[in-house]
Structure formats: C-alpha cells, structure tokens
Write an enzyme that holds these catalytic residues in place. Structure first.
Site, PDB file in Angstrom:
ATOM      1  N   GLU A  13       0.822  -1.206   0.000  1.00 26.16           N
ATOM      2  CA  GLU A  13       0.000   0.000   0.000  1.00 26.16           C
ATOM      3  C   GLU A  13       0.864   1.267   0.000  1.00 26.16           C
ATOM      4  O   GLU A  13       0.426   2.312  -0.499  1.00 26.16           O
ATOM      5  CB  GLU A  13      -0.918   0.019   1.228  1.00 26.16           C
ATOM      6  CG  GLU A  13      -2.007  -1.046   1.224  1.00 26.16           C
ATOM      7  CD  GLU A  13      -3.051  -0.821   0.160  1.00 26.16           C
ATOM      8  OE1 GLU A  13      -3.296   0.358  -0.194  1.00 26.16           O
ATOM      9  OE2 GLU A  13      -3.630  -1.810  -0.334  1.00 26.16           O
ATOM     10  N   GLU A  43      -1.743   9.038  -0.153  1.00 27.72           N
ATOM     11  CA  GLU A  43      -1.978   8.708  -1.567  1.00 27.72           C
ATOM     12  C   GLU A  43      -1.580   9.879  -2.451  1.00 27.72           C
ATOM     13  O   GLU A  43      -1.914  11.029  -2.187  1.00 27.72           O
ATOM     14  CB  GLU A  43      -3.449   8.369  -1.774  1.00 27.72           C
ATOM     15  CG  GLU A  43      -3.816   7.942  -3.186  1.00 27.72           C
ATOM     16  CD  GLU A  43      -5.283   7.557  -3.317  1.00 27.72           C
ATOM     17  OE1 GLU A  43      -5.724   7.316  -4.453  1.00 27.72           O
ATOM     18  OE2 GLU A  43      -5.983   7.497  -2.275  1.00 27.72           O
TER      19      GLU A  43
END
Length: 283
Positions: free
Chosen positions: A100, A123
C-alpha cells in the site's frame, strides 16, 4: 553435606526448567508475548531499508516505536495462536501495508521491488475525494479522504469509524491529515482496519489466525483473502495481475525473514471479490 548440596542443586535446576517450560511452552506452542517478541527494531528496519532514506517521501515517519505503541491498543494482534501463526500474521500485515505504501513499482530498483515498503504516508494524486454521503460520518467541505498511513485508510466512513474508537471522530472527519501527523495514530488506524470485521468481510486478523474458514462462495482462508478484504473489488477475480504479485512478493520476503512458511491460498486471482458494501450504520 555433599549429598544435601547436590539435592538442593537438582531441585533448583528442576525449578528453572519448569519455569522455562511454562513461559515458552515445552510442547512447541507459543510464548504469547507481544509483537516485539516477533520482530525487533533491527529486523523491522532491515525489512524496510529505504523507509528512512531520502528516496522515500515519508522519510522518518514510520518508526518501530510507533508500530509497537500502536499494537498495544490491539493486544490480540500477533499474540494469538502458535509462534508460527503469530509470525505469519506479522508478515501478512507488513506485506499488505508495504504494498500500500510502496515506492518500488514503476521502475526497476537494483535491490528489487520488495525492499521499498513504507515510502509513502499519503496517496499521491487521488482520483476522487473518497466521500460517501453519510449523516453519521459527514464529509467536511474541501476535505479529501484519500489513502493515508500504512493501510492507506480511505473513505470518510472508515475515518469516522476509526475515529469513534479513539473518541476523535469529528476531529478526523474535519482533518483527515491527522493520520500523517502522528505515526502511532497512523499505525493504530491500520490495525483498526486489520482487526475489525466489516460484514460480509471477516477481519484480516481472524483470517490469518485461523478463526475464519471460508464462506462457501469460493473465498478461502489465506493471504489471498486479505487482499480481497483490502482491495478485492479492483484486484480479485481478474487473473494474475502485477498488484497481486507485488503483495505476494512482499509477504514471501517477510515470511522468509521471520523463518515461517507462507501457508496456502496466497492469491485471489480467481477468487470472487466482495462487492462494495456500505455498512447500514454508516449511512
């Protein structure tokens, strides 16, 4: 006198051996210690050799101390079952979160792609604001609930549900960047997701410790089910894809470093994915 000394010495030795067996399980079970018994600071940093270098955007954010502190909030993590099960759960958690947060895809690093976990804590270039309209977990104007922390926690209802567990729901909904200002909180949020079932999905923890045995719909216990829980709608039931290979690559490397087998069902290439499910109580 010599006989008495020998007898006392033998009795003391027996006591020491008994205490050792009680604490370490002489039948090959588990010590049932904390996650720090499974992974030391030196090993943690060896697993993530670039996390504290200039090559990674989140340099210095993810620390061993924050990981250990966060784990104390979820005492069943890495303490359930045999030492083999405990090691495999740690490898699975670090494998998924390394994917991730990876900085090893999109190019060919000299040491391979599975050495670049924990390079990001937020992100990059999120395609949307990850806001699902909700009265219980309302989105704040101008806020983006994109992936943050080791698990890249996304969506307002996940920020809200985790926030409820620490009494800071409104704070996190108003300022989701709090997860990248406090490394312990970031790890806690990742462990909240790991430990909490969200129907019809089991918890990642229950899958890895053997409490979940499949659902009769082709989903099987193993590392592949964890991928399905985290991102199955995008990655599962689509055959062999690079994202799945990356998750598995990290997991295998960490299992090898912890000297534990991989277990079965490592992928979800042909596993039915979960539909996007919104909890009734999140609406």
């Amino acid at each position: 006198m010599r006989f008495w000394a020998l007898a006392v010495s033998s009795l003391f030795l027996s006591y020491v051996l008994l205490c050792s067996c009680l604490s370490n399980n002489c039948n090959g079970g588990t010590t049932n210690g904390g996650v720090g018994d499974i992974i030391t600071k030196a090993l943690f940093e060896k697993m993530l050799p670039h996390a504290n270098t200039d090559s990674c955007h989140a340099k210095g954010f993810y620390t061993y101390e924050a990981f250990i502190a966060a784990a104390k909030s979820y005492p069943a993590f890495a303490t359930t079952g045999s030492d083999e099960i405990r090691k495999r759960e740690v490898a699975a958690f670090l494998g998924q979160t390394s994917h991730e947060t990876t900085g090893g895809t999109g190019w060919k690093p000299s040491d391979g792609p599975y050495y670049w976990g924990y390079c990001y804590n937020k992100e990059q270039n999120p395609p949307k604001d990850y806001c699902q309209q909700s009265t219980r977990y309302p989105c704040a104007a101008g806020r983006n609930y994109c992936g943050r922390g080791p698990m890249q926690l996304s969506w307002n209802y996940n920020y809200g549900q985790y926030g409820e567990t620490i009494g800071r729901k409104n704070d996190l909904l108003q300022d989701p960047d709090q997860l990248i200002k406090n490394a312990t909180m970031a790890f806690e949020a990742a462990l909240w997701f790991w430990m909490t079932p969200q129907s019809p999905k089991p918890s990642c923890h229950d899958v890895m410790v053997g409490n979940w045995h499949g659902d009769g719909e082709g989903r099987l216990p193993g590392y592949g089910e964890i991928t399905n829980i985290i991102n199955g709608g995008i990655e599962c039931n689509k055959g062999q894809i690079p994202e799945g290979e990356d998750r598995i690559g990290y997991y295998k490397r960490y299992c090898e470093m912890l000297r534990v087998g991989y277990g079965e069902n490592l992928d979800c290439y042909h596993q039915k994915s979960y539909a996007i499910v919104l909890l009734v109580n999140s609406m």
